[in-house]
Design an enzyme around this catalytic site. Structure first.
Site, PDB file in Angstrom:
ATOM      1  N   PRO A 175      -7.677   1.836   5.079  1.00 51.45           N
ATOM      2  CG  PRO A 175      -9.805   2.672   4.210  1.00 51.45           C
ATOM      3  CD  PRO A 175      -8.448   3.116   4.995  1.00 51.45           C
TER       4      PRO A 175
ATOM      5  N   GLY B 197      -8.616  -1.567  -0.379  1.00 53.68           N
ATOM      6  CA  GLY B 197      -9.483  -0.940  -1.335  1.00 53.68           C
ATOM      7  C   GLY B 197      -9.742   0.511  -1.621  1.00 53.68           C
TER       8      GLY B 197
ATOM      9  N   GLY C 178      -0.782   0.219   5.334  1.00 50.85           N
ATOM     10  CA  GLY C 178      -1.194   0.792   4.095  1.00 50.85           C
ATOM     11  C   GLY C 178      -2.614  -0.126   3.616  1.00 50.85           C
TER      12      GLY C 178
ATOM     13  N   GLY D 226       9.408  -1.437  -3.858  1.00 42.66           N
ATOM     14  CA  GLY D 226       9.722  -2.361  -2.783  1.00 42.66           C
ATOM     15  C   GLY D 226      10.035  -1.657  -1.543  1.00 42.66           C
TER      16      GLY D 226
ATOM     17  CB  THR E 131       1.068   3.585  -5.034  1.00 47.41           C
ATOM     18  OG1 THR E 131       2.436   3.027  -5.504  1.00 47.41           O
ATOM     19  CG2 THR E 131       0.706   4.572  -5.768  1.00 47.41           C
TER      20      THR E 131
ATOM     21  CE  LYS F 144       7.459   3.718  -8.453  1.00 49.52           C
ATOM     22  NZ  LYS F 144       6.924   2.918  -7.093  1.00 49.52           N
TER      23      LYS F 144
ATOM     24  N   GLY G 232       0.629  -1.252   0.073  1.00 50.20           N
ATOM     25  CA  GLY G 232       0.203  -0.069  -0.065  1.00 50.20           C
ATOM     26  C   GLY G 232       0.874   1.336  -0.135  1.00 50.20           C
TER      27      GLY G 232
ATOM     28  N   GLY H   9       9.729   4.877  -2.984  1.00 47.02           N
ATOM     29  CA  GLY H   9      10.753   3.726  -3.609  1.00 47.02           C
ATOM     30  C   GLY H   9      10.060   2.614  -4.248  1.00 47.02           C
TER      31      GLY H   9
ATOM     32  CB  THR I 254       9.835  -2.192 -12.121  1.00 46.40           C
ATOM     33  OG1 THR I 254       9.142  -2.476 -10.794  1.00 46.40           O
ATOM     34  CG2 THR I 254      11.223  -1.582 -11.845  1.00 46.40           C
TER      35      THR I 254
END
Length: 239
Positions: free
Chosen positions: A199, A201, A169, A111, A14, A35, A12, A109, A39
């Protein structure tokens, strides 16, 4: 300036970055999101920054430095594609340029903290250190997250980084026992306060709803209303 890292992929990061950006924009701040390496996305396809603009708002400034089509670490993806790698100096320079023209710059980042950007083994940790930027750790809620969070925080501390807090996240609609108990233990694992629980979704909602839930799910440190003690006290195991 904040460096956004995760305890792994798909935690989560992003969505959390978008939520922080959305609240900052609501407060009238000039916000940029960098960003360094995207990838697993082909040229012309929507990436993480498109999601951030959709959720946070079109006024956020975004910049992507490299894009690699394979869903791998930036170093491995660069090797497979034959495209140039990305060093911490280039990332730090882009971040500093954005930060000079904005009130808040978020660096998302790929990962975790030690995922390699180049053949020298440089990653987000080197970027955060060179900028002197604090780190926000985005963690998953369930079983295994305490170890991953503690490892991330320990590496960050050993490298002279400042972990300012941890955010869950993607909190499940029906949390299991481990998730509920981890609300108490994650701050200890991170060595830093719980700064939010968002949350699952959340990336699928409309922007107005997204901003509302970001406000309720993020700490006043980000301009939100989240109270970790109140949330932990009300969390129950799902059926």
């Amino acid at each position: 300036m904040l460096v956004m890292t995760g305890t792994g992929t798909g935690v989560g990061k992003t969505i959390t970055t978008a939520a922080i950006a959305a609240l900052a924009l609501e407060q009238g701040q000039r916000v940029a999101v960098l960003k360094p390496a995207q990838t697993g996305v082909a040229p012309g396809e929507a990436g993480d920054l498109d999601d951030i603009v959709r959720l946070a708002g079109k006024d956020v400034t975004t910049r992507e430095l490299r894009r690699y089509p394979d869903p791998l670490s930036p170093e491995a993806a660069a090797r497979r594609s034959g495209l140039p790698t990305l060093g911490p100096g280039e990332i730090a320079a882009a971040a500093a340029e954005l930060d000079a023209a904005h009130d808040l710059t978020l660096i998302e980042g790929a990962g975790g903290l030690l995922v390699r950007f180049d053949t020298q083994g440089s990653g987000l940790a080197e970027v955060a250190w060179s900028l002197g930027a604090p780190v926000v750790v985005v963690a998953q809620p369930g079983l295994g997250t305490l170890n991953a969070t503690a490892l991330t925080a320990e590496v960050a501390t050993r490298r002279g980084l400042n972990v300012v807090g941890v955010v869950v996240g993607a909190w499940p609609a029906e949390p299991d026992l481990a998730s509920v108990e981890n609300l108490q233990d994650l701050p200890n694992a991170a060595g830093a306060p719980m700064l939010g629980v968002l949350p699952e979704g959340l990336g699928a909602v409309e922007r107005d709803t997204f901003v509302e839930r970001a406000r309720s799910g993020l700490s006043p440190w980000f301009g939100g209303e989240f109270d970790p003690e109140s949330f932990a006290g009300s969390a129950t195991v799902g059926k």
